[in-house]
Design a protein around this motif. Structure first.
Motif, PDB file in Angstrom:
ATOM      1  N   THR A 418     -50.921  39.625 -57.949  1.00  0.00           N
ATOM      2  CA  THR A 418     -50.305  38.324 -57.553  1.00  0.00           C
ATOM      3  C   THR A 418     -49.226  38.127 -58.129  1.00  0.00           C
ATOM      4  O   THR A 418     -48.210  37.487 -57.611  1.00  0.00           O
ATOM      5  CB  THR A 418     -51.433  37.357 -57.883  1.00  0.00           C
ATOM      6  N   ALA A 419     -48.764  38.593 -59.181  1.00  0.00           N
ATOM      7  CA  ALA A 419     -47.442  38.417 -60.210  1.00  0.00           C
ATOM      8  C   ALA A 419     -46.462  38.995 -59.155  1.00  0.00           C
ATOM      9  O   ALA A 419     -45.302  38.452 -58.877  1.00  0.00           O
ATOM     10  CB  ALA A 419     -47.636  39.051 -61.322  1.00  0.00           C
ATOM     11  N   LEU A 420     -46.728  40.178 -58.605  1.00  0.00           N
ATOM     12  CA  LEU A 420     -45.763  40.916 -57.594  1.00  0.00           C
ATOM     13  C   LEU A 420     -45.410  39.658 -56.274  1.00  0.00           C
ATOM     14  O   LEU A 420     -44.333  39.485 -56.054  1.00  0.00           O
ATOM     15  CB  LEU A 420     -46.185  42.023 -56.972  1.00  0.00           C
ATOM     16  N   GLY A 421     -46.719  39.141 -55.945  1.00  0.00           N
ATOM     17  CA  GLY A 421     -46.502  38.173 -54.787  1.00  0.00           C
ATOM     18  C   GLY A 421     -45.568  37.086 -55.109  1.00  0.00           C
ATOM     19  O   GLY A 421     -44.979  36.347 -54.445  1.00  0.00           O
ATOM     20  N   ALA A 422     -45.914  36.459 -56.590  1.00  0.00           N
ATOM     21  CA  ALA A 422     -45.363  35.220 -57.135  1.00  0.00           C
ATOM     22  C   ALA A 422     -43.548  35.540 -57.201  1.00  0.00           C
ATOM     23  O   ALA A 422     -42.759  34.792 -56.839  1.00  0.00           O
ATOM     24  CB  ALA A 422     -45.697  35.008 -58.394  1.00  0.00           C
ATOM     25  N   ALA A 423     -43.222  36.841 -57.659  1.00  0.00           N
ATOM     26  CA  ALA A 423     -41.774  37.279 -57.787  1.00  0.00           C
ATOM     27  C   ALA A 423     -41.080  37.250 -56.204  1.00  0.00           C
ATOM     28  O   ALA A 423     -40.129  36.897 -56.088  1.00  0.00           O
ATOM     29  CB  ALA A 423     -41.752  38.386 -58.562  1.00  0.00           C
ATOM     30  N   TRP A 424     -42.099  37.867 -55.519  1.00  0.00           N
ATOM     31  CA  TRP A 424     -41.425  38.092 -54.165  1.00  0.00           C
ATOM     32  C   TRP A 424     -41.210  36.564 -53.254  1.00  0.00           C
ATOM     33  O   TRP A 424     -40.129  36.413 -52.637  1.00  0.00           O
ATOM     34  CB  TRP A 424     -42.485  38.774 -53.184  1.00  0.00           C
ATOM     35  N   ALA A 425     -42.182  35.781 -53.583  1.00  0.00           N
ATOM     36  CA  ALA A 425     -41.967  34.490 -53.132  1.00  0.00           C
ATOM     37  C   ALA A 425     -40.935  33.589 -53.702  1.00  0.00           C
ATOM     38  O   ALA A 425     -40.184  32.897 -52.802  1.00  0.00           O
ATOM     39  CB  ALA A 425     -43.531  33.452 -53.462  1.00  0.00           C
ATOM     40  N   LEU A 426     -40.791  33.664 -55.226  1.00  0.00           N
ATOM     41  CA  LEU A 426     -39.347  33.054 -55.548  1.00  0.00           C
ATOM     42  C   LEU A 426     -38.274  33.790 -54.888  1.00  0.00           C
ATOM     43  O   LEU A 426     -37.133  33.015 -54.651  1.00  0.00           O
ATOM     44  CB  LEU A 426     -39.507  33.183 -57.067  1.00  0.00           C
ATOM     45  N   LEU A 427     -38.206  34.921 -54.705  1.00  0.00           N
ATOM     46  CA  LEU A 427     -37.039  35.825 -54.059  1.00  0.00           C
ATOM     47  C   LEU A 427     -36.921  35.242 -52.539  1.00  0.00           C
ATOM     48  O   LEU A 427     -35.508  34.785 -52.002  1.00  0.00           O
ATOM     49  CB  LEU A 427     -37.175  37.153 -53.940  1.00  0.00           C
ATOM     50  N   LEU A 428     -37.941  34.938 -51.880  1.00  0.00           N
ATOM     51  CA  LEU A 428     -37.950  34.287 -50.380  1.00  0.00           C
ATOM     52  C   LEU A 428     -37.257  33.058 -50.560  1.00  0.00           C
ATOM     53  O   LEU A 428     -36.417  32.538 -49.525  1.00  0.00           O
ATOM     54  CB  LEU A 428     -39.075  34.406 -49.627  1.00  0.00           C
ATOM     55  N   HIS A 429     -37.723  32.287 -51.729  1.00  0.00           N
ATOM     56  CA  HIS A 429     -37.434  30.800 -51.548  1.00  0.00           C
ATOM     57  C   HIS A 429     -35.882  30.635 -51.791  1.00  0.00           C
ATOM     58  O   HIS A 429     -35.276  29.753 -51.076  1.00  0.00           O
ATOM     59  CB  HIS A 429     -38.160  29.901 -52.751  1.00  0.00           C
ATOM     60  N   ARG A 430     -35.211  31.725 -52.574  1.00  0.00           N
ATOM     61  CA  ARG A 430     -33.541  31.703 -52.755  1.00  0.00           C
ATOM     62  C   ARG A 430     -33.044  31.943 -51.401  1.00  0.00           C
ATOM     63  O   ARG A 430     -31.869  31.358 -51.283  1.00  0.00           O
ATOM     64  CB  ARG A 430     -33.458  32.933 -53.781  1.00  0.00           C
ATOM     65  N   GLY A 431     -33.664  32.397 -50.686  1.00  0.00           N
ATOM     66  CA  GLY A 431     -33.215  32.743 -49.369  1.00  0.00           C
ATOM     67  C   GLY A 431     -33.025  31.579 -48.351  1.00  0.00           C
ATOM     68  O   GLY A 431     -32.554  31.429 -47.214  1.00  0.00           O
ATOM     69  N   THR A 432     -34.046  30.421 -48.522  1.00  0.00           N
ATOM     70  CA  THR A 432     -34.122  29.118 -47.813  1.00  0.00           C
ATOM     71  C   THR A 432     -32.683  28.500 -47.784  1.00  0.00           C
ATOM     72  O   THR A 432     -32.381  27.642 -46.780  1.00  0.00           O
ATOM     73  CB  THR A 432     -35.061  28.318 -48.143  1.00  0.00           C
ATOM     74  N   GLY A 433     -31.869  28.429 -48.800  1.00  0.00           N
ATOM     75  CA  GLY A 433     -30.709  27.763 -48.816  1.00  0.00           C
ATOM     76  C   GLY A 433     -31.230  26.286 -49.194  1.00  0.00           C
ATOM     77  O   GLY A 433     -30.237  25.404 -48.921  1.00  0.00           O
ATOM     78  N   SER A 434     -32.161  26.041 -49.693  1.00  0.00           N
ATOM     79  CA  SER A 434     -32.470  24.773 -49.843  1.00  0.00           C
ATOM     80  C   SER A 434     -32.411  24.192 -51.356  1.00  0.00           C
ATOM     81  O   SER A 434     -32.964  23.023 -51.682  1.00  0.00           O
ATOM     82  CB  SER A 434     -34.078  24.487 -49.461  1.00  0.00           C
ATOM     83  N   GLY A 435     -32.064  24.930 -52.233  1.00  0.00           N
ATOM     84  CA  GLY A 435     -31.587  24.617 -53.539  1.00  0.00           C
ATOM     85  C   GLY A 435     -32.958  24.503 -54.311  1.00  0.00           C
ATOM     86  O   GLY A 435     -33.535  25.725 -54.534  1.00  0.00           O
ATOM     87  N   PHE A 436     -33.040  23.703 -54.796  1.00  0.00           N
ATOM     88  CA  PHE A 436     -34.435  23.395 -55.696  1.00  0.00           C
ATOM     89  C   PHE A 436     -35.358  22.559 -54.917  1.00  0.00           C
ATOM     90  O   PHE A 436     -36.153  21.793 -55.522  1.00  0.00           O
ATOM     91  CB  PHE A 436     -34.036  22.595 -57.118  1.00  0.00           C
TER      92      PHE A 436
END
Length: 762
Positions: A418-436
């Motif tokens: 699950t921690a691996l999934g959280a890290a990957w989710a954060l990385l994917l969010h950075r690809g949205t270009g939506s900032g914060f």
């Protein structure tokens, strides 16, 4: 040869060509002479209707159809006008009802010619759309031909009973293989290798695997060759009475280790023959003491990693028992699993996945950050022309870092996965270009498939593992442990229906074929130690040691998937956490995959710094930005569109699809006239020229996945490609569609009507 001749091919081990129009025997013999020798028989129904049966598949039926329908130097209209005169000439000639043709060095006549031969063409063409055949004699002969072909490839075996429909996950694996790019490395092929120290008795080794195969039906399983009279629209699994892996031992100096590993991986599996597991042995020095490298190569269509662990444990016991296995209570096998799946009600999973399917606006790929690789300073970014194939990158967390991560996740009620999934989710969010701003992300996770209500599923060697889509809304202002909890909840909910396949969820979502639910896959191997370690239990290991045998720790070579990127995590023998990324270079360059892997590892090292569970997710997003530098928002996944150009939609659901295959040199509008002339209920479609088999198969994937009836057609010149497509479809377990070939639009429309089933309006 007059242009009015049209051909419908019923594919199979003994293809049959239904010829409509005036037939010139001399031109037919010339066409046959231009192709590899093959026994064949011609049956005459009327002056303008013949059936040519090829006694084997050695003669390229598609190329023959192209030769027979190639137009002479005259207009199609003039050729069609010549049909009555040619027919009158044939009537006057008084050709016999059946006339064998010279076979150019082979026997020209075989049993089964005559009316039964004609039935192969008629029944094969109509049967592909679910219409009863004219007669059964031809289909029986085709079935015998299939059996003979199997026997001709190896040791004869008893014909297995009728198979069970393949699981949805198996169908998707086969579709991935069927629609893969031409020349690409095989998908869904995994390997396990280790060193065997000490004496290895080859005969005893082989006998042990034979004993395991006798006990485990999955090692005797294969996909049935599709018979013309089969009622199944898709692949079926059969268990053969006898089959076993046949280890191949390479003496010291006879092979290079790396070349052997790669060669075993690239060597295709014939999934119609039992044996989803291959074994190769390589002696690393002369003499009986070893060490010897052991390589297991297996296909996910019939085995997953958990299955191989189970089989290995049985093998070691059999090896110690000199090739014998111990009896005991019967465990479920692959047939029980298929039967269990067939009895499941999909009402509840449909309802669940209607709520849990990733939103259409979910981000599915990490940001493009090629500069991050160079910024790390450990490897320069690659430049030059785009590469094809698959890349592989690896990074390791130290044992101390791994323990720290595991303890942090456990404090918050989550697992390392699950921690691996959280890290990957954060990385994917950075690809949205939506900032914060909050934004949804989606990825797939590998589920074991063994948390089901089938008794004994945990000990079941079968392809149960598969990807399930997850999505979560990343809120940068919320504590990162909330993201961890949300992912844990999503994983728990999905695990209730882990027997459902990714493709079924996509179908239930109502998304188009070009819309991917996810574009990445995360897999976390179980921790080392029984029963997860793919080696013997401690007691068995001790017995092996008494014989002077010690085993190295097995290492896995991950399978290539159809997704742009997959990441697998496992613990090494020292307790470190190893992350391996495999990327499809046509969709994610190596530099991007390496950057994504490095950033994921960075987050896994830093997440445990949140000691009190209050650190907001945005702090880790800032950490990514500082470490990797500016990143361009990731574009949507590279389109894996089917490339289908729809000329006319189907009249009603389930009517089927007619794919018109462009011949060489065709223009984009080459089938416009056919769309006007043919008014059958099927969807009429083509692909942009120039087209190859892989492009056409990708276009057909949605229809094959849905089990829709198919028909292939084309102008003269496209028959060879169309027949190759039909052959590949049949080779992967689906009913091979008939192929209609004609020179003119009017002739092709007429031929499609011949091959298609009647409708209520006929």
């Amino acid at each position: 040869m007059a242009a009015a001749l049209t051909v419908v091919i019923a594919p199979g081990p003994a293809p049959a060509l239904d010829l409509r129009g005036p037939l010139d025997p001399d031109a037919l013999e010339a066409a046959l002479a231009a192709l590899p020798p093959s026994a064949h028989t011609l049956h005459r129904h009327s002056a303008t209707h013949h059936t040519l049966r090829l006694e084997s598949g050695d003669c390229p039926a598609g190329a023959l159809a192209d030769l027979l329908t190639a137009p002479p130097p005259q207009t199609p209209a003039a050729a069609d006008a010549a049909v009555p005169a040619a027919a009158a000439r044939d009537d006057a000639a008084g050709l016999p009802a059946e006339h064998p043709l010279p076979a150019h060095g082979t026997a020209s006549r075989g049993a089964g010619a005559g009316a039964g031969t004609a039935a192969v063409g008629a029944a094969g063409a109509a049967g592909a759309f679910g219409v009863a055949g004219v007669a059964s004699a031809g289909t029986a002969t085709a079935g015998a031909g299939a059996a003979a072909a199997r026997a001709g490839r190896g040791r004869a075996a008893a014909v297995p009973p009728a198979g069970l429909p393949a699981a949805p996950r198996q169908r998707e694996v086969l579709l991935d293989a069927l629609t893969a790019r031409s020349g690409a490395a095989p998908l869904h092929v995994e390997q396990l290798h280790w060193r065997w120290y000490g004496p290895l008795d080859t005969r005893r080794f082989r006998d042990a695997w034979r004993a395991v195969a006798a006990q485990e039906p999955v090692l005797r399983a294969a996909f049935a060759e599709h018979a013309a009279d089969s009622a199944a629209a898709g692949p079926c699994v059969v268990v053969h009475p006898e089959a076993a892996p046949d280890p191949v031992r390479h003496p010291y100096g006879s092979a290079d280790w790396h070349s052997l590993l790669v060669g075993e991986r690239l060597r295709p599996f014939d999934l119609h023959r039992p044996g989803p597991l291959r074994i190769a042995l390589l002696d690393e020095q002369a003499g009986p003491a070893g060490p010897t490298r052991v390589i297991l190569t297996f296909h996910h269509a019939l085995l997953d990693g958990w299955s191989v662990r189970l089989l290995l444990r049985s093998f070691y016991r059999a090896y110690l028992a000199a090739g014998r296995t111990h009896g005991g209570e019967r465990r479920p096998d692959v047939r029980d699993h298929l039967d269990w799946l067939a009895r499941q009600d999909d009402t509840a999973p449909r309802a669940y996945w209607a709520r849990a399917v990733p939103p259409a606006d979910s981000r599915t790929l990490p940001p493009t950050a090629a500069a991050a690789v160079a910024a790390r300073g450990d490897r320069p970014a690659r430049t030059g022309p785009a590469r094809t194939g698959h890349g592989r990158a690896r990074i390791r967390l130290t044992p101390g870092e791994a323990v720290r991560l595991r303890e942090w996740a456990a404090r918050h009620g989550a697992a390392e996965s699950t921690a691996l999934g959280a890290a990957w989710a954060l990385l994917l969010h950075r690809g949205t270009g939506s900032g914060f701003r909050p934004s949804p992300v989606a990825f797939a996770v590998a589920a074991s498939g063994r948390g089901i209500t089938l008794r004994g599923a945990a000990g079941l060697p079968a392809p149960l593992q598969g990807p399930l889509p997850l999505h979560v809304r990343v809120d940068p202002s919320a504590p990162v442990v909330r993201l961890l909890a949300d992912l844990a909840g999503a994983t728990l909910g999905a695990s209730s229906y882990e027997w459902v396949s990714h493709g079924q969820i996509h179908t239930w979502s109502g998304r188009g074929a070009d819309s991917e639910l996810t574009a990445s896959l995360l897999a976390f191997d179980p921790p080392a130690g029984p029963p997860f370690h793919p080696g013997p239990p401690a007691a068995v290991e001790a017995e092996l040691a008494e014989e002077g045998v010690q085993l190295g720790r097995p290492q896995a070579v991950d399978a290539y998937t159809a997704l742009p990127i997959s990441i697998r995590a496992h613990h090494d023998c020292e307790g470190g956490l190893v992350l391996t990324a495999v990327n499809d270079r046509t969709r994610i360059p190596d530099a991007e995959a390496e950057a994504a892997l490095a950033q994921t590892a960075l987050l896994l090292r830093e997440l445990p710094a949140d000691t009190d569970g209050t650190t907001p997710a945005r702090q880790f997003l800032r950490l990514l930005a500082e470490a990797a530098g500016p990143a361009t928002p990731a574009a949507p996944p590279a389109a894996r569109g089917t490339g289908l150009v729809e000329l006319r939609s189907a009249a009603h659901p389930g009517a089927g699809t007619v794919l018109l295959v462009p011949p060489p040199g065709a223009t984009a509008d080459c089938y416009a006239g056919v769309a006007d002339a043919y008014r059958g209920p099927q969807a009429l479609a083509t692909v942009p020229p120039p087209a190859d088999a892989a492009a056409c198969l990708r276009a057909l994937r949605p229809a094959l996945a849905a089990g829709e009836p198919l028909l292939l057609g084309g102008h003269s010149g496209g028959g060879q490609l169309a027949y190759e497509i039909a052959r590949r479809i049949g080779a992967h377990g689906w009913r091979p569609p008939p192929v209609a070939v004609a020179a003119s639009a009017r002739g092709l429309a007429r031929t499609l009507r011949t091959a298609a089933p009647p409708t209520d309006g006929d």
